[in-house]
Design a protein around this motif. Structure first.
Motif, PDB file in Angstrom:
ATOM      1  N   ALA A 145      20.090  34.362  45.036  1.00 11.11           N
ATOM      2  CA  ALA A 145      21.528  34.087  45.123  1.00 11.11           C
ATOM      3  C   ALA A 145      21.723  32.636  45.531  1.00 11.11           C
ATOM      4  N   SER A 146      22.985  32.187  45.425  1.00 15.07           N
ATOM      5  CA  SER A 146      23.337  30.846  45.895  1.00 15.07           C
ATOM      6  C   SER A 146      24.476  30.960  46.886  1.00 15.07           C
ATOM      7  N   PHE A 147      24.477  30.045  47.856  1.00 13.42           N
ATOM      8  CA  PHE A 147      25.520  30.005  48.874  1.00 13.42           C
ATOM      9  C   PHE A 147      25.751  28.543  49.218  1.00 13.42           C
ATOM     10  N   PHE A 148      26.820  27.971  48.624  1.00 14.97           N
ATOM     11  CA  PHE A 148      27.109  26.542  48.753  1.00 14.97           C
ATOM     12  C   PHE A 148      25.871  25.733  48.357  1.00 14.97           C
ATOM     13  N   ASN A 149      25.212  25.024  49.269  1.00 16.70           N
ATOM     14  CA  ASN A 149      24.080  24.175  48.884  1.00 16.70           C
ATOM     15  C   ASN A 149      22.733  24.863  49.089  1.00 16.70           C
ATOM     16  N   PHE A 150      22.748  26.164  49.330  1.00 11.88           N
ATOM     17  CA  PHE A 150      21.510  26.913  49.568  1.00 11.88           C
ATOM     18  C   PHE A 150      21.206  27.816  48.373  1.00 11.88           C
ATOM     19  N   ILE A 151      19.923  27.869  47.999  1.00 15.87           N
ATOM     20  CA  ILE A 151      19.442  28.879  47.066  1.00 15.87           C
ATOM     21  C   ILE A 151      18.616  29.870  47.874  1.00 15.87           C
ATOM     22  N   LEU A 152      19.028  31.120  47.862  1.00 12.17           N
ATOM     23  CA  LEU A 152      18.396  32.146  48.674  1.00 12.17           C
ATOM     24  C   LEU A 152      17.400  32.925  47.819  1.00 12.17           C
ATOM     25  N   ILE A 174      25.369  25.868  42.222  1.00 11.28           N
ATOM     26  CA  ILE A 174      25.555  24.848  43.256  1.00 11.28           C
ATOM     27  C   ILE A 174      26.199  23.600  42.672  1.00 11.28           C
ATOM     28  N   GLN A 175      25.691  23.139  41.526  1.00 11.93           N
ATOM     29  CA  GLN A 175      26.208  21.917  40.913  1.00 11.93           C
ATOM     30  C   GLN A 175      27.698  22.038  40.576  1.00 11.93           C
ATOM     31  N   LYS A 176      28.119  23.201  40.151  1.00 15.56           N
ATOM     32  CA  LYS A 176      29.510  23.387  39.727  1.00 15.56           C
ATOM     33  C   LYS A 176      30.423  23.844  40.873  1.00 15.56           C
ATOM     34  N   GLY A 177      29.852  24.028  42.061  1.00 14.29           N
ATOM     35  CA  GLY A 177      30.677  24.393  43.213  1.00 14.29           C
ATOM     36  C   GLY A 177      31.264  25.790  43.142  1.00 14.29           C
ATOM     37  N   HIS A 178      30.515  26.715  42.570  1.00 13.51           N
ATOM     38  CA  HIS A 178      31.031  28.072  42.402  1.00 13.51           C
ATOM     39  C   HIS A 178      31.313  28.778  43.728  1.00 13.51           C
ATOM     40  N   SER A 179      30.589  28.419  44.777  1.00 10.55           N
ATOM     41  CA  SER A 179      30.828  29.075  46.069  1.00 10.55           C
ATOM     42  C   SER A 179      32.239  28.806  46.573  1.00 10.55           C
ATOM     43  N   TRP A 180      32.776  27.613  46.295  1.00 10.52           N
ATOM     44  CA  TRP A 180      34.156  27.301  46.697  1.00 10.52           C
ATOM     45  C   TRP A 180      35.140  28.179  45.938  1.00 10.52           C
ATOM     46  N   ASP A 181      34.875  28.393  44.637  1.00  7.80           N
ATOM     47  CA  ASP A 181      35.739  29.286  43.854  1.00  7.80           C
ATOM     48  C   ASP A 181      35.756  30.683  44.461  1.00  7.80           C
ATOM     49  N   VAL A 182      34.548  31.175  44.775  1.00  8.50           N
ATOM     50  CA  VAL A 182      34.433  32.538  45.287  1.00  8.50           C
ATOM     51  C   VAL A 182      35.135  32.666  46.635  1.00  8.50           C
ATOM     52  N   LEU A 183      34.961  31.674  47.494  1.00  6.40           N
ATOM     53  CA  LEU A 183      35.607  31.727  48.806  1.00  6.40           C
ATOM     54  C   LEU A 183      37.125  31.687  48.663  1.00  6.40           C
ATOM     55  N   PHE A 184      37.620  30.871  47.758  1.00  2.00           N
ATOM     56  CA  PHE A 184      39.058  30.795  47.497  1.00  2.00           C
ATOM     57  C   PHE A 184      39.604  32.145  47.054  1.00  2.00           C
ATOM     58  N   VAL A 185      38.921  32.792  46.125  1.00  2.22           N
ATOM     59  CA  VAL A 185      39.384  34.092  45.634  1.00  2.22           C
ATOM     60  C   VAL A 185      39.245  35.146  46.720  1.00  2.22           C
ATOM     61  N   GLN A 186      38.207  35.048  47.545  1.00  6.71           N
ATOM     62  CA  GLN A 186      38.060  36.009  48.640  1.00  6.71           C
ATOM     63  C   GLN A 186      39.230  35.912  49.622  1.00  6.71           C
ATOM     64  N   LEU A 187      39.680  34.703  49.893  1.00  4.20           N
ATOM     65  CA  LEU A 187      40.834  34.532  50.781  1.00  4.20           C
ATOM     66  C   LEU A 187      42.089  35.131  50.150  1.00  4.20           C
ATOM     67  N   LEU A 188      42.263  34.885  48.843  1.00  9.98           N
ATOM     68  CA  LEU A 188      43.410  35.485  48.152  1.00  9.98           C
ATOM     69  C   LEU A 188      43.283  37.002  48.121  1.00  9.98           C
ATOM     70  N   LYS A 189      42.062  37.493  47.984  1.00 10.38           N
ATOM     71  CA  LYS A 189      41.856  38.942  47.970  1.00 10.38           C
ATOM     72  C   LYS A 189      42.204  39.552  49.323  1.00 10.38           C
ATOM     73  N   SER A 190      42.018  38.773  50.381  1.00 10.65           N
ATOM     74  CA  SER A 190      42.420  39.253  51.700  1.00 10.65           C
ATOM     75  C   SER A 190      43.940  39.359  51.796  1.00 10.65           C
ATOM     76  N   VAL A 191      44.642  38.379  51.227  1.00 15.57           N
ATOM     77  CA  VAL A 191      46.107  38.383  51.268  1.00 15.57           C
ATOM     78  C   VAL A 191      46.676  39.476  50.368  1.00 15.57           C
ATOM     79  N   PHE A 192      46.079  39.655  49.184  1.00 15.46           N
ATOM     80  CA  PHE A 192      46.583  40.612  48.196  1.00 15.46           C
ATOM     81  C   PHE A 192      45.636  41.798  48.055  1.00 15.46           C
ATOM     82  N   TRP A 193      45.121  42.287  49.174  1.00 14.25           N
ATOM     83  CA  TRP A 193      44.127  43.355  49.154  1.00 14.25           C
ATOM     84  C   TRP A 193      44.624  44.624  48.477  1.00 14.25           C
ATOM     85  N   PHE A 194      45.911  44.809  48.400  1.00 18.88           N
ATOM     86  CA  PHE A 194      46.516  46.014  47.833  1.00 18.88           C
ATOM     87  C   PHE A 194      46.699  45.933  46.327  1.00 18.88           C
ATOM     88  N   ASN A 195      46.444  44.765  45.736  1.00 16.00           N
ATOM     89  CA  ASN A 195      46.760  44.511  44.331  1.00 16.00           C
ATOM     90  C   ASN A 195      45.493  44.583  43.467  1.00 16.00           C
TER      91      ASN A 195
END
Length: 407
Positions: A145-152, A174-195
């Protein structure tokens, strides 16, 4: 406050549903993965932000584009304590669903925070190998897996061909910054958890991430060999929901996409449909084609009085008396539909009810209705005009009164 919260959640939820349907029907089958990712992020952001913006189409009026959140009473900076008490007394039924929503929001945020914390703890306890562009973190508890600048990785074998493909795949995340996308959507998923739409959009975005990474691998390795690697790597998800896991999504769909012929360049025109999609969301969720009661609700202080006489005797003293009553007076338009008018000296001038009909405030007092035409309405200023006519000892007096208020 609570009414505004639910209004925002409802409008943003509907916008997210539109985005999920649009992507599913128009863009999902295309192989322009970079564009698909960008459009998904833009459309998701628009769905979350546009309902917070109110654009007034009272054309050419001063301050026609109102400040962000003006249409939401919970962000209007309401200063009058009586209005707050009224809201508490009359909107108590909101509390139960609000508490349910806040419980869900709290649970999602705690879950997200705990997941990030657990990942950071495991990283701190793991073996690390630094490279020029990222850090390899080795721990048997990980799956690739990847997590920001780490490959696990669970293990590391430098010359292993399979692992080289996995490393290339994760390095693209990592190069495309996908972890930031995922974190952004996770925050939105917290706000709209019912949707359900936000879960669908998360899946769509993560799939695009995987397609981007797979595309980079198959440009250097055989698609057949890489497909076999994917099949060998099938196992349970590690439960760290914000990470890009190597075997995270339907292997069958990833194999189909990596072996699919590239979409014809002319199909990029489909992305232009995103423009009317955004315009539609602006029209549905941001445009105020008329005034709303929430914009008027509050306490207004009289600042200016103008009388234009159309008939009758010249009664300057009467006009000046009306001015004295209006200047520094307080007009309280309450959310429950009641209205109170007090003079600058604090004396009650009248009370009754009010409603908004198109661009007119209809005030009912003592069985009589007065229609106040709204000439201008901003965050801080209200200007109205109404016709008056009454009998005097010297004859009938008629004219137009223009009243100016500040919030």
């Amino acid at each position: 406050m609570m009414q505004g919260v639910f209004t925002y959640l409802l409008e943003s939820s509907l916008a997210l549903v539109l985005v999920a349907i649009f992507y599913k029907l128009v863009l999902e089958d295309l192989t322009f993965f970079d564009l698909s990712r960008a459009f998904l992020l833009v459309l998701i952001t628009c769905a979350a932000v546009l309902p917070l913006i109110s654009i007034d189409f009272q054309w050419l009026a001063e301050d026609s584009v109102r400040r962000v959140n003006n249409s939401l009473p919970w962000l209007n900076g309401i200063e009058n304590q009586n209005l707050i008490l009224t809201e508490e007394n009359n909107l108590s039924w909101y509390y139960v669903p609000l508490l349910v929503y806040l419980a869900g929001l709290f649970f999602r945020l705690v879950k997200l925070g705990f997941g990030i914390y657990r990942t950071l703890v495991l990283i701190a306890q793991s073996q690390k190998i630094e490279t020029d562009s990222h850090t390899l973190v080795i721990n048997p508890k990980f799956i690739p897996a990847s997590f920001f600048n780490f490959i696990l990785l669970p293990t590391y074998q430098e010359n292993n061909s399979d692992q080289q493909q996995i490393l290339l795949h994760e390095s693209v995340h990592i190069q495309k910054g996908h972890s930031w996308d995922v974190l952004f959507v996770q925050l939105l998923k917290s706000v709209f958890w019912f949707n359900p739409a936000i879960y669908m959009l998360e899946k769509q975005l993560r799939e695009v991430h995987e397609f981007q990474a797979d595309q980079a691998v198959t440009s250097q390795y055989s698609p057949v060999a890489y497909s076999r690697l994917l099949l060998r790597q099938l196992r349970q998800d590690c439960g760290l929901q914000f990470m890009n896991n190597f075997n995270q999504f339907q292997t069958k769909k990833r194999i189909i996409m990596m072996n699919k012929s590239k979409s014809n360049g002319s199909l990029k025109s489909r992305f232009l449909l995103g423009v009317p999609m955004i315009v539609l969301m602006i029209g549905l969720f941001s445009c105020d084609m008329a005034f709303s009661e929430s914009e008027l609700t509050g306490v207004w202080k009289g600042t200016e009085f103008k009388f234009e006489q159309t008939a009758g005797p010249d009664l300057v003293a009467m006009v000046e008396g009306g001015r004295d009553l209006h200047i520094q007076s307080r007009l309280a338009l309450n959310e429950d539909g009641t209205v109170q008018i007090t003079s600058g000296q604090g004396e009650m001038n009248g009370s009754g009810t009010w409603v908004l009909k198109e661009n007119q405030i209809v005030v009912s007092m003592g069985g009589e209705d007065t229609y106040y035409e709204i000439l201008s309405l901003t965050d801080t200023e209200l200007i109205t005009k109404h016709e008056v006519e009454f009998e005097t000892p010297m004859g009938k007096l008629a004219g137009t009164i223009t009243l100016e208020y500040e919030r």
